[in-house]
Write a protein that holds these residues in place. Sequence first.
Motif, PDB file in Angstrom:
ATOM      1  N   SER A 160       0.725  -1.133  -0.106  1.00 55.03           N
ATOM      2  CA  SER A 160      -0.026  -0.076  -0.136  1.00 55.03           C
ATOM      3  C   SER A 160       0.684   1.154  -0.044  1.00 55.03           C
ATOM      4  N   TRP A 161       2.151   1.258  -0.207  1.00 56.69           N
ATOM      5  CA  TRP A 161       2.892   2.475  -0.257  1.00 56.69           C
ATOM      6  C   TRP A 161       2.397   3.227  -1.262  1.00 56.69           C
ATOM      7  N   TRP A 162       2.034   3.094  -2.188  1.00 56.84           N
ATOM      8  CA  TRP A 162       1.422   4.140  -3.296  1.00 56.84           C
ATOM      9  C   TRP A 162       0.227   4.939  -2.746  1.00 56.84           C
ATOM     10  N   THR A 163      -0.430   4.751  -1.782  1.00 55.90           N
ATOM     11  CA  THR A 163      -1.669   5.401  -1.106  1.00 55.90           C
ATOM     12  C   THR A 163      -1.071   6.632  -0.533  1.00 55.90           C
ATOM     13  N   LEU A 164       0.352   6.546  -0.147  1.00 56.73           N
ATOM     14  CA  LEU A 164       0.875   7.647   0.537  1.00 56.73           C
ATOM     15  C   LEU A 164       0.833   8.942  -0.474  1.00 56.73           C
ATOM     16  N   PHE A 165       0.718   8.636  -1.747  1.00 56.52           N
ATOM     17  CA  PHE A 165       0.706   9.686  -2.829  1.00 56.52           C
ATOM     18  C   PHE A 165      -0.757  10.410  -2.926  1.00 56.52           C
ATOM     19  N   ILE A 166      -1.539   9.645  -2.113  1.00 53.60           N
ATOM     20  CA  ILE A 166      -2.939  10.248  -1.995  1.00 53.60           C
ATOM     21  C   ILE A 166      -2.918  11.093  -0.611  1.00 53.60           C
ATOM     22  N   ILE A 167      -2.640  10.503   0.380  1.00 54.59           N
ATOM     23  CA  ILE A 167      -2.624  10.885   1.710  1.00 54.59           C
ATOM     24  C   ILE A 167      -1.832  12.149   1.804  1.00 54.59           C
ATOM     25  N   VAL A 168      -0.709  12.050   1.332  1.00 53.58           N
ATOM     26  CA  VAL A 168       0.380  13.373   1.476  1.00 53.58           C
ATOM     27  C   VAL A 168      -0.457  14.813   0.995  1.00 53.58           C
ATOM     28  N   PRO A 169      -0.820  14.701  -0.409  1.00 51.49           N
ATOM     29  CA  PRO A 169      -1.388  16.011  -0.756  1.00 51.49           C
ATOM     30  C   PRO A 169      -2.515  16.410   0.011  1.00 51.49           C
ATOM     31  N   GLY A 170      -3.150  15.575   0.391  1.00 52.90           N
ATOM     32  CA  GLY A 170      -4.199  15.911   1.477  1.00 52.90           C
ATOM     33  C   GLY A 170      -3.973  16.714   2.713  1.00 52.90           C
ATOM     34  N   ILE A 171      -2.865  16.171   3.211  1.00 59.92           N
ATOM     35  CA  ILE A 171      -2.218  16.574   4.418  1.00 59.92           C
ATOM     36  C   ILE A 171      -1.703  17.808   3.906  1.00 59.92           C
ATOM     37  N   ALA A 172      -1.057  18.023   2.760  1.00 61.23           N
ATOM     38  CA  ALA A 172      -0.295  19.377   2.462  1.00 61.23           C
ATOM     39  C   ALA A 172      -1.257  20.446   2.147  1.00 61.23           C
ATOM     40  N   GLY A 173      -2.505  20.047   1.718  1.00 59.83           N
ATOM     41  CA  GLY A 173      -3.738  20.832   1.484  1.00 59.83           C
ATOM     42  C   GLY A 173      -4.241  21.481   2.839  1.00 59.83           C
ATOM     43  N   ILE A 174      -4.249  20.780   3.942  1.00 62.95           N
ATOM     44  CA  ILE A 174      -4.836  21.128   5.093  1.00 62.95           C
ATOM     45  C   ILE A 174      -3.659  22.153   5.630  1.00 62.95           C
ATOM     46  N   ILE A 175      -2.334  21.743   5.583  1.00 61.34           N
ATOM     47  CA  ILE A 175      -1.593  22.538   6.006  1.00 61.34           C
ATOM     48  C   ILE A 175      -1.429  24.022   5.334  1.00 61.34           C
ATOM     49  N   SER A 176      -1.579  23.975   3.968  1.00 59.95           N
ATOM     50  CA  SER A 176      -1.659  25.233   3.150  1.00 59.95           C
ATOM     51  C   SER A 176      -2.979  26.080   3.264  1.00 59.95           C
ATOM     52  N   SER A 177      -3.948  25.440   3.239  1.00 61.27           N
ATOM     53  CA  SER A 177      -5.444  26.174   3.193  1.00 61.27           C
ATOM     54  C   SER A 177      -6.318  25.916   4.350  1.00 61.27           C
ATOM     55  N   GLY A 178      -6.093  24.920   5.234  1.00 58.15           N
ATOM     56  CA  GLY A 178      -6.894  24.396   6.420  1.00 58.15           C
ATOM     57  C   GLY A 178      -7.710  23.258   6.151  1.00 58.15           C
ATOM     58  N   PRO A 179      -8.627  22.774   6.920  1.00 51.06           N
ATOM     59  CA  PRO A 179      -9.137  21.506   6.949  1.00 51.06           C
ATOM     60  C   PRO A 179     -10.396  21.579   5.898  1.00 51.06           C
TER      61      PRO A 179
END
Length: 243
Positions: free
Chosen positions: A40-59
Amino acid sequence: MKRNSARILFGLLFIGLAVFVAGSAFGWWSDQVIHVLSESWWTLFIIVPGIAGIISSGPKFWNLLLIAIGVWLMAESSGLLSEGQSSAFFWAVVLLLVGAWLLVGWFWKPKHHDNPPLSPPQPDGAETSAWEKSIDDRPDYIAVFSGRQLSNYSKNLQGGKATAVFGGLEINMRDAVPVQDITLELTTIFGGIDLYVPSRARIKVTGTPVFGGFDSMFIPNDDPSLPLITIKCTAVFGGIDLK
């Protein structure tokens, strides 16, 4: 906007994957850890952008949904969920996020100011000189794995483009003046754009988010004598804020 969040998180992701590959070769990890990450390592490339989006523009809803989908795919691909559990988990998460989004949208209304500042908003301690200034009538701004702050003072704005790929753009156009109807095209892929829209124009926002989103937080101006600016937003695993 924390413009480098995506770059930092993806850097940490690649370093973490390198450590995992090396650790697997030298027997540092248990068989269960190796099985879960190898499947499942490839799913990190879906999870990480979501986390980055929260950091950049909020939840925002799309960021949370992106993380939820990534976690669900990770659990499913690694065999942690049975077929029945997988389906139930997915719909439970979707319904939970929709309910939370409705509640948050009800209680947390966007705040507007009657007299928004016309000068570029500056982060605490930042110097005005940190902003790139231009009078381009048809600007084309790009940020790739980086962040930029720009101010445009064109008195004959004829259109423009802005593209952020794994990076961020903060663009102040409040003092720019269009003399006719124009189009601005904003595209973000795993990144974010904050645009302070021209104050002497009507604004129309169009676009379709793809695992991303865009928010209109500016005060609308409906004066028919003003030129119309059509802003076309494309947000792919990213966010666009219009202020």
